[in-house]
Design an enzyme around this catalytic site. Sequence first.
Site, short mmCIF file in Angstrom:
data_model
loop_
_atom_site.label_atom_id
_atom_site.label_comp_id
_atom_site.label_asym_id
_atom_site.label_seq_id
_atom_site.Cartn_x
_atom_site.Cartn_y
_atom_site.Cartn_z
N CYS A 169 13.34 37.46 4.51
CA CYS A 169 12.99 38.87 4.70
C CYS A 169 13.48 39.76 3.57
CB CYS A 169 13.53 39.36 6.04
SG CYS A 169 12.99 38.31 7.40
N HIS A 309 17.47 47.90 6.62
CA HIS A 309 16.81 46.69 7.12
C HIS A 309 16.50 46.88 8.61
CE1 HIS A 309 15.54 42.60 7.10
NE2 HIS A 309 16.49 42.17 7.91
#
Length: 414
Positions: A169, A309
């Site tokens: 990610c 995030h």
Amino acid sequence: MTITARRTQRFDVAVTGLGLVTPAGTGVEANWDLVTSGRSTATRDPNLEGLTVDFSCRVPDFDPAALLGARRAWRMDRVNQLAVAAARQAVADAGLDTSTWDGARVGVVMGNSLGGAASYEREHDTFRDEGEDFVSPFLMVKSPVNMIAGYVAIDLKAGGPNMVVSTACASGPTAIGTARHLLESGMCDIVLAGGSEASLTRTTIAAMQRMGALSTRTDAPEAASRPFDADRDGFVAAEGAAVLVLERADDARARRARVRANISGYGASADGYHPSAPDPSGAGVERAIRAAYADALVEPRDIVHINAHGTSTPLNDVTESRVIRRVVGDHPAVTSTKGAVGHLLGAAGAVEAAYTVLAVQHQTVPPTANLDAQDPEIEVDVVTKEARPMRIEAAATHSFGFGGQNGVLVVTAP
């Protein structure tokens, strides 16, 4: 912890074009309207019917046959289709003409995590049910991760360095940081950088659900992704692509290009701790943040906005917020756009980099969707309910991935 800056002069890379194909829609305007509205795109997914988690964030109204031609689209996995669509947008947004540019000086760096998962899963089922004679030979140009960048280069006649990076990610910042190095080294004059992911398959979703990563709020999918909220229980998986056109700032000025913002710093690190859980000390994340700031020649006090995030998972949100408070302080306006568009896995960091560029350009921080009651353990200023206009000279975006891979970008006003 001290990280000494190696630079004496900042190297700015201009973002002259953006392309976005996400659950928020196709194009920059649709995306910015959605993420600044604070609405969620999560909805029940017919392809996941019968699974414990039967909802996701898919790209709406995407017609690859109309965009690419039926025959070409048929030869490509969805992850490649999304990437090409976003890249075409970005190049047009930058005012560049692929028929006249020197393609040998144009690079492509894309981030991805799971490749052509849908094609692989479909052909595996064909092999199991019908035998080897029915497996498509096109699988070998659909599913490999390198083909994402390959198809972008083929479509746009980009003949420079061409690669896909995969840091889970964190792949978006890794791709953009790599592109920045290509520009600084002189290997390229233009780099198309970003990420694409299209892995909303039944097997992938089942695996993520089994590991406890996904929200199971099946009674209200639209409220499932809720970063920093006390009632969060996991992320909502998503698909999409983002591509940024990057040029040296001097070159962009010379051709009088519109510069939306600059990529001024990049930092990366590894936790070296656990395959899927973040290091609760946040030491690896801190190294990446400090490295990015050092690269950009900025101080923590200069960063006034952070696109976090912010996965909506219990562990990540607390750990990240503690690192932000420890390293940067409590002054930045923090948001997580995953509340609106879900978690795009290997494309998440690229999409969030694009949203950070737009935040700097528009001097506005998008709200965090579904944040109703902030977790008291999260002691940072999280923007919620409505967008916040503010002066933004320098912002950062964080991306962390399985394997403990971390990437941070610093975005500055031109």
